[in-house]
Design a protein around this motif. Structure first.
Motif, PDB file in Angstrom:
ATOM      1  N   THR A 157       0.848  -1.185   0.000  1.00  0.00           N
ATOM      2  CA  THR A 157       0.000   0.000   0.000  1.00  0.00           C
ATOM      3  C   THR A 157       0.891   1.244   0.000  1.00  0.00           C
ATOM      4  OG1 THR A 157      -0.239  -0.377   2.390  1.00  0.00           O
ATOM      5  CG2 THR A 157      -2.094  -0.989   0.979  1.00  0.00           C
ATOM      6  N   PRO A 158       0.344   2.416  -0.331  1.00  0.00           N
ATOM      7  CA  PRO A 158       1.178   3.592  -0.622  1.00  0.00           C
ATOM      8  C   PRO A 158       2.224   3.955   0.424  1.00  0.00           C
ATOM      9  CG  PRO A 158      -1.045   4.008  -1.346  1.00  0.00           C
ATOM     10  CD  PRO A 158      -1.082   2.692  -0.630  1.00  0.00           C
ATOM     11  N   GLY A 159       1.855   3.915   1.706  1.00  0.00           N
ATOM     12  CA  GLY A 159       2.827   4.292   2.731  1.00  0.00           C
ATOM     13  C   GLY A 159       4.049   3.401   2.741  1.00  0.00           C
ATOM     14  N   LEU A 160       3.846   2.079   2.565  1.00  0.00           N
ATOM     15  CA  LEU A 160       4.976   1.146   2.525  1.00  0.00           C
ATOM     16  C   LEU A 160       5.711   1.236   1.186  1.00  0.00           C
ATOM     17  CD1 LEU A 160       3.530  -2.059   4.249  1.00  0.00           C
ATOM     18  CD2 LEU A 160       4.975  -0.269   5.238  1.00  0.00           C
ATOM     19  N   TYR A 161       4.964   1.468   0.117  1.00  0.00           N
ATOM     20  CA  TYR A 161       5.593   1.601  -1.204  1.00  0.00           C
ATOM     21  C   TYR A 161       6.606   2.745  -1.206  1.00  0.00           C
ATOM     22  CZ  TYR A 161       5.869   1.786  -6.334  1.00  0.00           C
ATOM     23  OH  TYR A 161       6.301   1.786  -7.638  1.00  0.00           O
ATOM     24  N   GLU A 162       6.257   3.842  -0.550  1.00  0.00           N
ATOM     25  CA  GLU A 162       7.185   4.966  -0.458  1.00  0.00           C
ATOM     26  C   GLU A 162       8.418   4.603   0.362  1.00  0.00           C
ATOM     27  OE1 GLU A 162       7.083   7.899  -2.046  1.00  0.00           O
ATOM     28  OE2 GLU A 162       5.402   6.986  -3.121  1.00  0.00           O
ATOM     29  N   ARG A 163       8.264   3.697   1.300  1.00  0.00           N
ATOM     30  CA  ARG A 163       9.383   3.280   2.149  1.00  0.00           C
ATOM     31  C   ARG A 163      10.280   2.234   1.483  1.00  0.00           C
ATOM     32  NH1 ARG A 163       6.369   1.730   7.648  1.00  0.00           N
ATOM     33  NH2 ARG A 163       8.383   0.705   8.020  1.00  0.00           N
ATOM     34  N   ALA A 164       9.833   1.644   0.385  1.00  0.00           N
ATOM     35  CA  ALA A 164      10.617   0.598  -0.280  1.00  0.00           C
ATOM     36  C   ALA A 164      11.853   1.200  -0.945  1.00  0.00           C
ATOM     37  CB  ALA A 164       9.767  -0.131  -1.313  1.00  0.00           C
ATOM     38  N   THR A 165      13.026   0.656  -0.623  1.00  0.00           N
ATOM     39  CA  THR A 165      14.276   1.141  -1.204  1.00  0.00           C
ATOM     40  C   THR A 165      14.911   0.145  -2.167  1.00  0.00           C
ATOM     41  OG1 THR A 165      15.532   0.286   0.689  1.00  0.00           O
ATOM     42  CG2 THR A 165      14.767   2.582   0.805  1.00  0.00           C
ATOM     43  N   ASP A 166      14.380  -1.073  -2.211  1.00  0.00           N
ATOM     44  CA  ASP A 166      14.917  -2.079  -3.125  1.00  0.00           C
ATOM     45  C   ASP A 166      13.976  -3.275  -3.151  1.00  0.00           C
ATOM     46  OD1 ASP A 166      16.703  -3.165  -4.933  1.00  0.00           O
ATOM     47  OD2 ASP A 166      18.022  -4.013  -3.414  1.00  0.00           O
ATOM     48  N   CYS A 167      13.952  -3.989  -4.258  1.00  0.00           N
ATOM     49  CA  CYS A 167      13.244  -5.257  -4.350  1.00  0.00           C
ATOM     50  C   CYS A 167      13.960  -6.098  -5.399  1.00  0.00           C
ATOM     51  CB  CYS A 167      11.775  -5.066  -4.728  1.00  0.00           C
ATOM     52  SG  CYS A 167      10.827  -6.615  -4.698  1.00  0.00           S
ATOM     53  N   VAL A 168      14.376  -7.294  -5.001  1.00  0.00           N
ATOM     54  CA  VAL A 168      15.189  -8.132  -5.886  1.00  0.00           C
ATOM     55  C   VAL A 168      14.675  -9.563  -5.878  1.00  0.00           C
ATOM     56  CG1 VAL A 168      17.266  -6.735  -5.580  1.00  0.00           C
ATOM     57  CG2 VAL A 168      16.843  -8.675  -4.058  1.00  0.00           C
ATOM     58  N   ILE A 169      15.021 -10.285  -6.937  1.00  0.00           N
ATOM     59  CA  ILE A 169      14.803 -11.720  -7.036  1.00  0.00           C
ATOM     60  C   ILE A 169      16.154 -12.399  -6.872  1.00  0.00           C
ATOM     61  CG2 ILE A 169      14.053 -13.619  -8.516  1.00  0.00           C
ATOM     62  CD1 ILE A 169      12.203 -11.576  -9.944  1.00  0.00           C
ATOM     63  N   ASP A 170      16.259 -13.289  -5.909  1.00  0.00           N
ATOM     64  CA  ASP A 170      17.505 -14.012  -5.665  1.00  0.00           C
ATOM     65  C   ASP A 170      17.433 -15.374  -6.362  1.00  0.00           C
ATOM     66  OD1 ASP A 170      19.796 -15.227  -4.792  1.00  0.00           O
ATOM     67  OD2 ASP A 170      19.271 -15.197  -2.652  1.00  0.00           O
ATOM     68  N   LYS A 171      18.097 -15.497  -7.500  1.00  0.00           N
ATOM     69  CA  LYS A 171      18.038 -16.727  -8.281  1.00  0.00           C
ATOM     70  C   LYS A 171      18.933 -17.839  -7.735  1.00  0.00           C
ATOM     71  CE  LYS A 171      18.235 -16.269 -12.756  1.00  0.00           C
ATOM     72  NZ  LYS A 171      18.633 -15.830 -14.119  1.00  0.00           N
ATOM     73  N   THR A 172      19.808 -17.525  -6.801  1.00  0.00           N
ATOM     74  CA  THR A 172      20.803 -18.499  -6.349  1.00  0.00           C
ATOM     75  C   THR A 172      20.196 -19.821  -5.880  1.00  0.00           C
ATOM     76  OG1 THR A 172      22.281 -16.691  -5.716  1.00  0.00           O
ATOM     77  CG2 THR A 172      22.770 -18.863  -4.814  1.00  0.00           C
ATOM     78  N   PRO A 173      19.161 -19.815  -5.018  1.00  0.00           N
ATOM     79  CA  PRO A 173      18.632 -21.096  -4.543  1.00  0.00           C
ATOM     80  C   PRO A 173      18.064 -21.989  -5.645  1.00  0.00           C
ATOM     81  CG  PRO A 173      17.942 -19.323  -3.093  1.00  0.00           C
ATOM     82  CD  PRO A 173      18.538 -18.684  -4.308  1.00  0.00           C
ATOM     83  N   ARG A 174      17.619 -21.385  -6.748  1.00  0.00           N
ATOM     84  CA  ARG A 174      17.048 -22.200  -7.837  1.00  0.00           C
ATOM     85  C   ARG A 174      18.117 -23.045  -8.516  1.00  0.00           C
ATOM     86  NH1 ARG A 174      15.269 -25.270 -10.821  1.00  0.00           N
ATOM     87  NH2 ARG A 174      13.365 -25.195 -12.079  1.00  0.00           N
ATOM     88  N   GLY A 175      19.375 -22.660  -8.384  1.00  0.00           N
ATOM     89  CA  GLY A 175      20.470 -23.397  -8.998  1.00  0.00           C
ATOM     90  C   GLY A 175      21.045 -24.497  -8.124  1.00  0.00           C
ATOM     91  N   LEU A 176      20.510 -24.677  -6.920  1.00  0.00           N
ATOM     92  CA  LEU A 176      21.007 -25.711  -6.018  1.00  0.00           C
ATOM     93  C   LEU A 176      20.528 -27.098  -6.457  1.00  0.00           C
ATOM     94  CD1 LEU A 176      20.264 -23.962  -2.599  1.00  0.00           C
ATOM     95  CD2 LEU A 176      22.499 -24.187  -3.723  1.00  0.00           C
ATOM     96  N   PRO A 177      21.175 -28.155  -5.978  1.00  0.00           N
ATOM     97  CA  PRO A 177      20.655 -29.506  -6.238  1.00  0.00           C
ATOM     98  C   PRO A 177      19.280 -29.679  -5.601  1.00  0.00           C
ATOM     99  CG  PRO A 177      22.931 -29.595  -5.475  1.00  0.00           C
ATOM    100  CD  PRO A 177      22.473 -28.182  -5.271  1.00  0.00           C
TER     101      PRO A 177
END
Length: 260
Positions: free
Chosen positions: A227-247
């Motif tokens: 929601t808007p108040g939290l959206y303004e507080r967001a400083t980054d959002c990422v997808i971490d692909k590393t675990p998908r490459g594990l066995p």
């Protein structure tokens, strides 16, 4: 504060990977989907030893959601019926929603039904479930800001799919599914990932078959909406692909938002 979402496709099968990931990525909140275990058998102890609290809503072999937090939740709500009156019983029979009061906002963790195929009963169930979700979020939003996370099983835009041709008839990208999600977002939710990344080619789920991950034939179906108040507080959002490459990985990978 960092909040992550991850469909682990069985918390007991991926337990070592999840605990290892938390050691490397000490997020404040980790929302898990498809835990596939009843509450009594959830592996709490490794999380407690890692310094986390656990709130769970599970069932045997299917579905299941959990919220793992550094600080104890102020309040935990499981199922639509904890907030709404007269919820059709079948919409709460599957354990797909759990909500925690964290700091000054709600964290809503979702495992949205897949829907199977557009002409199936499961597809109709998905659309009815999403309509109920909208009511649920509208009610919660009257009290606090919302951070809504999870496996939505919907790629909202064509750039969220490795190949967009023919997707209007493919489950997870049909017009009715996308319209249902947009109606939910219209209550005042914004995509935290798209605040920082506007181009395509970024995915959170890859089919186990046909070398999906190696060929980056993925879908972005795991989302964090604010929601808007939290959206303004967001400083980054990422997808971490590393675990998908594990066995023996989950077919999903974590998505993490940072709030100031």
């Amino acid at each position: 504060m960092k909040i992550a979402t991850w469909n682990v496709n069985s918390v007991r099968s991926r337990l070592a990977a999840v605990i290892d990931w938390l050691e490397t990525n000490p997020v404040d909140v980790l929302c898990l989907q498809e835990t596939k275990v009843v509450d009594a058998d959830f592996p709490r102890e490794p999380f407690l030893m890692a310094g986390y609290q656990v709130a769970i809503s599970g069932q045997k072999s299917y579905n299941g959601v959990a919220i793992i937090t550094r600080e104890p939740s102020q309040q935990v709500l499981a199922d639509f019926g904890a907030v709404l009156d007269k919820v059709p019983p079948e919409l709460d029979a599957q354990k797909r929603v759990i909500t925690s009061a964290i700091a000054d906002f709600w964290v809503v963790n979702l495992y949205v039904p897949n829907g199977s195929a557009p002409d199936s009963e499961k597809y109709d169930y998905k659309l009815r479930w999403l309509a109920c979700l909208k009511e649920y979020l509208e009610k919660l939003k009257q009290e606090k800001e919302l951070c809504v996370v999870g496996d939505f099983n919907i790629a909202l835009e064509n750039i969220d799919i490795y190949k967009s041709e023919g997707r209007d008839t493919h489950i997870m990208s049909t017009p009715p599914e996308r319209a249902a999600l947009r109606e939910i977002l219209d209550i005042g939710l914004q995509d935290s990932f798209r605040k920082f990344t506007t181009e395509g080619g970024h995915f959170s789920w890859w089919d186990y078959r046909a070398g999906g991950f190696a060929r980056n034939r993925g879908w972005r179906i795991d989302h964090i909406y604010l929601t808007p108040g939290l959206y303004e507080r967001a400083t980054d959002c990422v997808i971490d692909k590393t675990p998908r490459g594990l066995p023996k990985p989950s077919d999903h990978t974590p998505v993490i938002v940072t709030l100031n």
